[in-house]
Design an enzyme around this catalytic site. Sequence first.
Site, PDB file in Angstrom:
ATOM      1  N   LYS A  66     -24.566 -48.993   5.151  1.00 35.24           N
ATOM      2  CA  LYS A  66     -24.847 -47.585   5.471  1.00 35.24           C
ATOM      3  C   LYS A  66     -26.317 -47.187   5.297  1.00 35.24           C
ATOM      4  O   LYS A  66     -26.820 -46.349   6.030  1.00 35.24           O
ATOM      5  CB  LYS A  66     -23.982 -46.665   4.596  1.00 35.24           C
ATOM      6  N   ALA A 127     -21.875 -42.439  -8.241  1.00 33.67           N
ATOM      7  CA  ALA A 127     -23.256 -42.195  -7.851  1.00 33.67           C
ATOM      8  C   ALA A 127     -23.663 -43.147  -6.732  1.00 33.67           C
ATOM      9  O   ALA A 127     -24.829 -43.481  -6.574  1.00 33.67           O
ATOM     10  CB  ALA A 127     -24.170 -42.349  -9.062  1.00 33.67           C
ATOM     11  N   ASN A 150     -21.080 -41.453 -14.282  1.00 28.16           N
ATOM     12  CA  ASN A 150     -21.060 -42.752 -13.610  1.00 28.16           C
ATOM     13  C   ASN A 150     -21.160 -43.886 -14.608  1.00 28.16           C
ATOM     14  O   ASN A 150     -21.701 -43.715 -15.695  1.00 28.16           O
ATOM     15  CB  ASN A 150     -22.243 -42.817 -12.615  1.00 28.16           C
ATOM     16  N   TYR A 218      -8.584 -43.813  -0.811  1.00 26.81           N
ATOM     17  CA  TYR A 218      -7.413 -43.476   0.013  1.00 26.81           C
ATOM     18  C   TYR A 218      -6.345 -44.567   0.006  1.00 26.81           C
ATOM     19  O   TYR A 218      -5.259 -44.365   0.553  1.00 26.81           O
ATOM     20  CB  TYR A 218      -7.822 -43.127   1.451  1.00 26.81           C
TER      21      TYR A 218
HETATM   22  N1  LIG Z   1     -12.053 -41.286   1.974  1.00 31.80           N
HETATM   23  C1  LIG Z   1     -13.137 -41.653   2.616  1.00 31.80           C
HETATM   24  O1  LIG Z   1     -13.349 -41.314   3.779  1.00 31.80           O
HETATM   25  C2  LIG Z   1     -14.174 -42.486   1.912  1.00 31.80           C
HETATM   26  C3  LIG Z   1     -15.478 -42.548   2.418  1.00 31.80           C
HETATM   27  C4  LIG Z   1     -16.431 -43.325   1.733  1.00 31.80           C
HETATM   28  C5  LIG Z   1     -16.044 -44.033   0.599  1.00 31.80           C
HETATM   29  N2  LIG Z   1     -14.757 -43.950   0.160  1.00 31.80           N
HETATM   30  C6  LIG Z   1     -14.348 -44.675  -1.075  1.00 31.80           C
HETATM   31  O2  LIG Z   1     -15.165 -44.229  -2.143  1.00 31.80           O
HETATM   32  C7  LIG Z   1     -15.485 -45.283  -3.029  1.00 31.80           C
HETATM   33  C8  LIG Z   1     -16.994 -45.380  -3.215  1.00 31.80           C
HETATM   34  O3  LIG Z   1     -17.596 -45.706  -1.981  1.00 31.80           O
HETATM   35  P1  LIG Z   1     -19.197 -45.818  -1.816  1.00 31.80           P
HETATM   36  O4  LIG Z   1     -19.467 -45.982  -0.384  1.00 31.80           O
HETATM   37  O5  LIG Z   1     -19.882 -44.732  -2.564  1.00 31.80           O
HETATM   38  O6  LIG Z   1     -19.480 -47.201  -2.590  1.00 31.80           O
HETATM   39  P2  LIG Z   1     -20.776 -47.641  -3.403  1.00 31.80           P
HETATM   40  O7  LIG Z   1     -21.999 -47.064  -2.816  1.00 31.80           O
HETATM   41  O8  LIG Z   1     -20.645 -49.113  -3.554  1.00 31.80           O
HETATM   42  O9  LIG Z   1     -20.567 -46.948  -4.863  1.00 31.80           O
HETATM   43  C9  LIG Z   1     -19.545 -47.368  -5.729  1.00 31.80           C
HETATM   44  C10 LIG Z   1     -19.376 -46.395  -6.893  1.00 31.80           C
HETATM   45  O10 LIG Z   1     -18.226 -46.792  -7.657  1.00 31.80           O
HETATM   46  C11 LIG Z   1     -18.636 -47.119  -8.992  1.00 31.80           C
HETATM   47  N3  LIG Z   1     -17.835 -48.251  -9.460  1.00 31.80           N
HETATM   48  C12 LIG Z   1     -17.539 -49.383  -8.777  1.00 31.80           C
HETATM   49  N4  LIG Z   1     -16.728 -50.167  -9.518  1.00 31.80           N
HETATM   50  C13 LIG Z   1     -16.511 -49.512 -10.682  1.00 31.80           C
HETATM   51  C14 LIG Z   1     -15.759 -49.807 -11.860  1.00 31.80           C
HETATM   52  N5  LIG Z   1     -15.075 -50.951 -11.988  1.00 31.80           N
HETATM   53  N6  LIG Z   1     -15.751 -48.905 -12.868  1.00 31.80           N
HETATM   54  C15 LIG Z   1     -16.442 -47.751 -12.759  1.00 31.80           C
HETATM   55  N7  LIG Z   1     -17.167 -47.400 -11.670  1.00 31.80           N
HETATM   56  C16 LIG Z   1     -17.208 -48.280 -10.644  1.00 31.80           C
HETATM   57  C17 LIG Z   1     -20.102 -47.441  -8.886  1.00 31.80           C
HETATM   58  O11 LIG Z   1     -20.698 -47.277 -10.153  1.00 31.80           O
HETATM   59  P3  LIG Z   1     -22.078 -48.068 -10.563  1.00 31.80           P
HETATM   60  O12 LIG Z   1     -23.195 -47.164 -10.130  1.00 31.80           O
HETATM   61  O13 LIG Z   1     -21.952 -48.207 -12.019  1.00 31.80           O
HETATM   62  O14 LIG Z   1     -22.034 -49.376  -9.828  1.00 31.80           O
HETATM   63  C18 LIG Z   1     -20.548 -46.376  -7.871  1.00 31.80           C
HETATM   64  O15 LIG Z   1     -20.649 -45.122  -8.473  1.00 31.80           O
HETATM   65  C19 LIG Z   1     -14.844 -46.533  -2.411  1.00 31.80           C
HETATM   66  O16 LIG Z   1     -13.615 -46.747  -3.056  1.00 31.80           O
HETATM   67  C20 LIG Z   1     -14.612 -46.169  -0.970  1.00 31.80           C
HETATM   68  O17 LIG Z   1     -13.474 -46.814  -0.428  1.00 31.80           O
HETATM   69  C21 LIG Z   1     -13.817 -43.188   0.784  1.00 31.80           C
END
Ligand SMILES: NC(=O)c1ccc[n+]([C@@H]2O[C@H](COP(=O)([O-])OP(=O)(O)OC[C@H]3O[C@@H](n4cnc5c(N)ncnc54)[C@H](OP(=O)(O)O)[C@@H]3O)[C@@H](O)[C@H]2O)c1
Length: 272
Positions: A66, A127, A150, A218
């Site tokens: 992204k 974050a 976070n 989701y």
């Molecule tokens: N519903 C929708 O349309 C939609 C859209 C976008 C994303 N999402 C979902 O939202 C989530 C985040 O997506 P993203 O694009 O923001 O991903 P990303 O940029 O990779 O960010 C991941 C986030 O999750 C945290 N994290 C990951 N593993 C963790 C763990 N084991 N314990 C605690 N925190 C953890 C990370 O913390 P750190 O900073 O510590 O690594 C960071 O804050 C995903 O599950 C994705 O499927 C849903």
Amino acid sequence: MTKTFAVIGDPIDHSLSPNIHNAAFRELGLDCTYIAYRIPKGELAAGIESLKSIKIAGFNVTIPHKVEMLKYLDWMDDNCILIGATNTVSNDNGKLKGYNTDMDGFLDPIKKRNIAIKNSNVLLLGAGGAARAIVVAFAKEKASKITISNRTKENAINLAHLAQKLGIVVETKSFQEIDASTQYKFIINATSIGLKNETTPIPKECINKDTIVYDIVYMPMNTDLIVQAKKNNSTIIYGYEMLLGQAARSFQIWHGIDAPYDAMKKALLGGF
Ligand SMILES: NC(=O)c1ccc[n+]([C@@H]2O[C@H](COP(=O)([O-])OP(=O)(O)OC[C@H]3O[C@@H](n4cnc5c(N)ncnc54)[C@H](OP(=O)(O)O)[C@@H]3O)[C@@H](O)[C@H]2O)c1
């Protein structure tokens, strides 16, 4: 000629976007198709060249591309610039135009319920890229304060800088520091917590009948956070609603017409 659309990312095989968009094409009788295309990290440039060579009409972008995708755009909208990421690209005769529909896709289910955001107190877990779009959304809608919690403190602080720049009062906390006695209007999970049925780190006392609990994870639909919210009669917003919201807006950008939301929703819920 059939127009081809895609979602690019890695992993991509469980993406529900092809179900959603192909259902929309069927519903409206459009001569289009939508595929999932795996592009591993580090191979984005070559991946984009191959998409251009098949005259891709447009594509969605997901983890891990992204942010990097911005380098390959010929034009981007204001949301992309503000959020620093794109999730929707259109191909205008070889010129790639970038949009970000995550922010408005996130806001759609809140607005559909007529819930006011102005002056509200927000607890945001996460974050990463999605959390960035959510901070911009709350700033745009003039929430009064946002608490970013976070796992990695440094990432929370970086996102807090963006919130500050956008004029919203912000604080950062570790999961352990979340204050159980604070009443938040919105509790949002934008981390991956829940994907593997993990327990939410949010204190149970924060989740009550006056809270709006929005889990953007989701799959599964009923994460531990959602289960807690149900037990405590909170207002619940599901992650699939954001997924549909961003997909409907991508559809609108590519086709210039309103998306058939109900057909897309039916296809998505059938995919669970
Ligand atoms: N519903 C929708 O349309 C939609 C859209 C976008 C994303 N999402 C979902 O939202 C989530 C985040 O997506 P993203 O694009 O923001 O991903 P990303 O940029 O990779 O960010 C991941 C986030 O999750 C945290 N994290 C990951 N593993 C963790 C763990 N084991 N314990 C605690 N925190 C953890 C990370 O913390 P750190 O900073 O510590 O690594 C960071 O804050 C995903 O599950 C994705 O499927 C849903």
